[in-house]
Design a protein around this motif. Structure first.
Motif, PDB file in Angstrom:
ATOM      1  N   GLN A 173       5.722  91.994   5.329  1.00 47.80           N
ATOM      2  CA  GLN A 173       6.452  93.133   5.589  1.00 47.80           C
ATOM      3  C   GLN A 173       8.123  92.673   6.032  1.00 47.80           C
ATOM      4  OE1 GLN A 173       4.594  95.560   8.900  1.00 47.80           O
ATOM      5  NE2 GLN A 173       6.299  96.988   8.620  1.00 47.80           N
ATOM      6  N   ALA A 174       7.906  91.691   6.854  1.00 48.36           N
ATOM      7  CA  ALA A 174       9.372  91.190   7.399  1.00 48.36           C
ATOM      8  C   ALA A 174      10.099  90.827   6.050  1.00 48.36           C
ATOM      9  CB  ALA A 174       9.176  90.111   8.433  1.00 48.36           C
ATOM     10  N   TRP A 175       9.510  89.782   5.169  1.00 45.51           N
ATOM     11  CA  TRP A 175      10.514  89.385   3.955  1.00 45.51           C
ATOM     12  C   TRP A 175      10.822  90.546   3.060  1.00 45.51           C
ATOM     13  CZ3 TRP A 175       6.569  85.039   2.094  1.00 45.51           C
ATOM     14  CH2 TRP A 175       6.643  83.994   2.918  1.00 45.51           C
ATOM     15  N   ALA A 176       9.779  91.777   3.155  1.00 45.83           N
ATOM     16  CA  ALA A 176       9.967  92.840   2.369  1.00 45.83           C
ATOM     17  C   ALA A 176      11.342  93.637   2.753  1.00 45.83           C
ATOM     18  CB  ALA A 176       8.802  93.796   2.130  1.00 45.83           C
TER      19      ALA A 176
ATOM     20  N   HIS B 281      12.683  81.473  30.450  1.00 43.55           N
ATOM     21  CA  HIS B 281      12.360  82.895  29.875  1.00 43.55           C
ATOM     22  C   HIS B 281      10.926  82.759  29.591  1.00 43.55           C
ATOM     23  CE1 HIS B 281      12.853  86.367  27.303  1.00 43.55           C
ATOM     24  NE2 HIS B 281      12.016  86.125  26.732  1.00 43.55           N
ATOM     25  N   TYR B 282       9.975  83.436  30.348  1.00 41.82           N
ATOM     26  CA  TYR B 282       8.721  83.441  30.535  1.00 41.82           C
ATOM     27  C   TYR B 282       8.262  84.355  29.513  1.00 41.82           C
ATOM     28  CZ  TYR B 282       9.030  80.230  34.409  1.00 41.82           C
ATOM     29  OH  TYR B 282       9.065  79.206  35.224  1.00 41.82           O
ATOM     30  N   VAL B 283       7.496  84.034  28.340  1.00 37.61           N
ATOM     31  CA  VAL B 283       6.952  84.896  27.475  1.00 37.61           C
ATOM     32  C   VAL B 283       5.392  84.588  27.267  1.00 37.61           C
ATOM     33  CG1 VAL B 283       6.926  85.486  24.951  1.00 37.61           C
ATOM     34  CG2 VAL B 283       8.919  84.874  25.928  1.00 37.61           C
ATOM     35  N   PRO B 284       4.346  85.591  27.459  1.00 34.88           N
ATOM     36  CA  PRO B 284       3.009  85.309  27.794  1.00 34.88           C
ATOM     37  C   PRO B 284       2.732  84.669  26.259  1.00 34.88           C
ATOM     38  CG  PRO B 284       3.720  87.614  28.442  1.00 34.88           C
ATOM     39  CD  PRO B 284       5.024  86.873  27.908  1.00 34.88           C
ATOM     40  N   ALA B 285       1.766  84.090  26.187  1.00 31.64           N
ATOM     41  CA  ALA B 285       1.176  83.375  25.029  1.00 31.64           C
ATOM     42  C   ALA B 285       0.843  84.497  24.154  1.00 31.64           C
ATOM     43  CB  ALA B 285       0.230  82.448  25.342  1.00 31.64           C
ATOM     44  N   VAL B 286       0.253  85.373  24.553  1.00 34.28           N
ATOM     45  CA  VAL B 286       0.015  86.583  23.657  1.00 34.28           C
ATOM     46  C   VAL B 286       1.028  87.222  23.022  1.00 34.28           C
ATOM     47  CG1 VAL B 286      -0.794  89.078  24.472  1.00 34.28           C
ATOM     48  CG2 VAL B 286      -2.571  87.275  24.362  1.00 34.28           C
ATOM     49  N   THR B 287       2.058  87.341  23.603  1.00 36.56           N
ATOM     50  CA  THR B 287       3.357  87.904  23.027  1.00 36.56           C
ATOM     51  C   THR B 287       3.926  87.170  22.017  1.00 36.56           C
ATOM     52  OG1 THR B 287       3.496  89.138  24.888  1.00 36.56           O
ATOM     53  CG2 THR B 287       5.485  89.148  23.393  1.00 36.56           C
ATOM     54  N   ALA B 288       3.909  85.706  22.306  1.00 34.67           N
ATOM     55  CA  ALA B 288       4.370  84.788  21.287  1.00 34.67           C
ATOM     56  C   ALA B 288       4.067  84.677  20.086  1.00 34.67           C
ATOM     57  CB  ALA B 288       4.538  83.565  22.127  1.00 34.67           C
ATOM     58  N   LYS B 289       2.613  84.983  19.809  1.00 32.21           N
ATOM     59  CA  LYS B 289       1.756  84.849  18.632  1.00 32.21           C
ATOM     60  C   LYS B 289       1.556  86.239  18.236  1.00 32.21           C
ATOM     61  CE  LYS B 289      -0.106  80.260  19.005  1.00 32.21           C
ATOM     62  NZ  LYS B 289      -1.101  79.468  18.537  1.00 32.21           N
ATOM     63  N   SER B 290       1.975  87.282  18.699  1.00 27.68           N
ATOM     64  CA  SER B 290       1.831  88.568  18.421  1.00 27.68           C
ATOM     65  C   SER B 290       2.432  88.634  16.928  1.00 27.68           C
ATOM     66  CB  SER B 290       2.157  89.726  19.345  1.00 27.68           C
ATOM     67  OG  SER B 290       3.698  89.628  19.288  1.00 27.68           O
ATOM     68  N   ALA B 291       1.869  89.706  16.226  1.00 26.05           N
ATOM     69  CA  ALA B 291       2.243  90.396  14.906  1.00 26.05           C
ATOM     70  C   ALA B 291       3.960  90.838  14.995  1.00 26.05           C
ATOM     71  CB  ALA B 291       1.564  91.304  14.295  1.00 26.05           C
ATOM     72  N   LEU B 292       3.909  91.376  16.186  1.00 26.31           N
ATOM     73  CA  LEU B 292       5.190  92.011  16.348  1.00 26.31           C
ATOM     74  C   LEU B 292       6.457  91.041  16.513  1.00 26.31           C
ATOM     75  CD1 LEU B 292       6.904  94.851  17.615  1.00 26.31           C
ATOM     76  CD2 LEU B 292       6.305  93.716  19.838  1.00 26.31           C
TER      77      LEU B 292
ATOM     78  N   LYS C  25      15.227  94.254   1.370  1.00 24.47           N
ATOM     79  CA  LYS C  25      15.736  95.481   1.191  1.00 24.47           C
ATOM     80  C   LYS C  25      16.860  95.769   2.301  1.00 24.47           C
ATOM     81  CE  LYS C  25      11.202  97.311  -0.207  1.00 24.47           C
ATOM     82  NZ  LYS C  25      10.044  98.173   0.392  1.00 24.47           N
ATOM     83  N   ARG C  26      17.231  95.007   2.953  1.00 22.21           N
ATOM     84  CA  ARG C  26      18.335  94.995   4.141  1.00 22.21           C
ATOM     85  C   ARG C  26      17.935  96.191   5.070  1.00 22.21           C
ATOM     86  NH1 ARG C  26      20.759  90.835   2.085  1.00 22.21           N
ATOM     87  NH2 ARG C  26      22.583  91.018   0.948  1.00 22.21           N
ATOM     88  N   GLN C  27      16.639  96.354   5.403  1.00 22.07           N
ATOM     89  CA  GLN C  27      16.020  97.303   6.365  1.00 22.07           C
ATOM     90  C   GLN C  27      15.926  96.439   7.689  1.00 22.07           C
ATOM     91  OE1 GLN C  27      12.394  98.591   4.560  1.00 22.07           O
ATOM     92  NE2 GLN C  27      13.406 100.097   3.642  1.00 22.07           N
ATOM     93  N   TYR C  28      16.871  96.988   8.623  1.00 18.62           N
ATOM     94  CA  TYR C  28      17.104  96.401   9.930  1.00 18.62           C
ATOM     95  C   TYR C  28      16.648  97.318  11.012  1.00 18.62           C
ATOM     96  CZ  TYR C  28      18.073  92.424   7.170  1.00 18.62           C
ATOM     97  OH  TYR C  28      18.248  91.220   6.209  1.00 18.62           O
ATOM     98  N   GLY C  29      16.651  97.034  12.217  1.00 20.06           N
ATOM     99  CA  GLY C  29      16.665  97.923  13.482  1.00 20.06           C
ATOM    100  C   GLY C  29      15.041  97.734  13.817  1.00 20.06           C
ATOM    101  N   LYS C  30      14.716  98.664  14.731  1.00 17.50           N
ATOM    102  CA  LYS C  30      13.347  98.846  15.182  1.00 17.50           C
ATOM    103  C   LYS C  30      12.469  99.356  14.226  1.00 17.50           C
ATOM    104  CE  LYS C  30      10.895 100.604  19.328  1.00 17.50           C
ATOM    105  NZ  LYS C  30      10.594 101.204  20.496  1.00 17.50           N
ATOM    106  N   THR C  31      11.719  98.656  13.442  1.00 17.69           N
ATOM    107  CA  THR C  31      10.997  99.256  12.240  1.00 17.69           C
ATOM    108  C   THR C  31       9.711  98.724  12.272  1.00 17.69           C
ATOM    109  OG1 THR C  31      11.435  97.458  10.924  1.00 17.69           O
ATOM    110  CG2 THR C  31      13.160  99.171  10.843  1.00 17.69           C
ATOM    111  N   PHE C  32       9.215  98.158  13.136  1.00 14.66           N
ATOM    112  CA  PHE C  32       7.724  97.438  13.045  1.00 14.66           C
ATOM    113  C   PHE C  32       6.649  98.240  13.660  1.00 14.66           C
ATOM    114  CE2 PHE C  32       4.068  94.752  14.431  1.00 14.66           C
ATOM    115  CZ  PHE C  32       3.674  94.444  13.234  1.00 14.66           C
TER     116      PHE C  32
END
Length: 118
Positions: free
Chosen positions: A104-107, A41-52, A111-118
């Motif tokens: 933001q992820a911890w918060a 599974h190739y993940v570009p280095a930029v993606t692997a360290k992204s905030a997302l 709060k049990r907020q999941y799904g596509k939220t970023f």
């Protein structure tokens, strides 16, 4: 796959495969390891360290812990996860964007907020 409901959608990305495997084990199914199979599974280095990526890995780590542990295992895992998450935060102190994604992820996890939220 469909018998057990497929992937748990609130993950959105990261940990859905681990969660599905844990679900199968809880249902009494056996998982098998085939050492001759190689999946890359190739993940570009930029993606692997992204905030997302950091956001979803961090938040879904908490969700996986809540969904797959109970009792003493949950307590033990909680200690390990907290240590791991603090290390993740320390490793990302050089980036305000990644640091903010972790907070933001911890918060959202609390709060049990999941799904596509970023």
């Amino acid at each position: 796959y469909l018998k057990y409901g497929g992937f748990f959608e609130p993950y959105f990305m990261y940990y859905e495969d681990s969660d599905y495997s844990a679900q199968l084990v809880r249902a009494g199914e056996q998982l098998y390891y085939e050492p001759r199979v190689v999946i890359k599974h190739y993940v570009p280095a930029v993606t692997a360290k992204s905030a997302l990526a950091i956001f979803y890995l961090t938040r879904n780590h908490w969700l996986f812990w809540v969904r797959t542990t109970s009792g003493l295992a949950r307590l033990t895992a909680a200690v390990a996860i907290c240590i791991f998450q603090v290390i993740r935060l320390l490793k990302n102190l050089d980036s305000a964007e990644r640091r903010q994604a972790i907070w933001q992820a911890w918060a959202q996890a609390l709060k049990r907020q999941y799904g596509k939220t970023f």
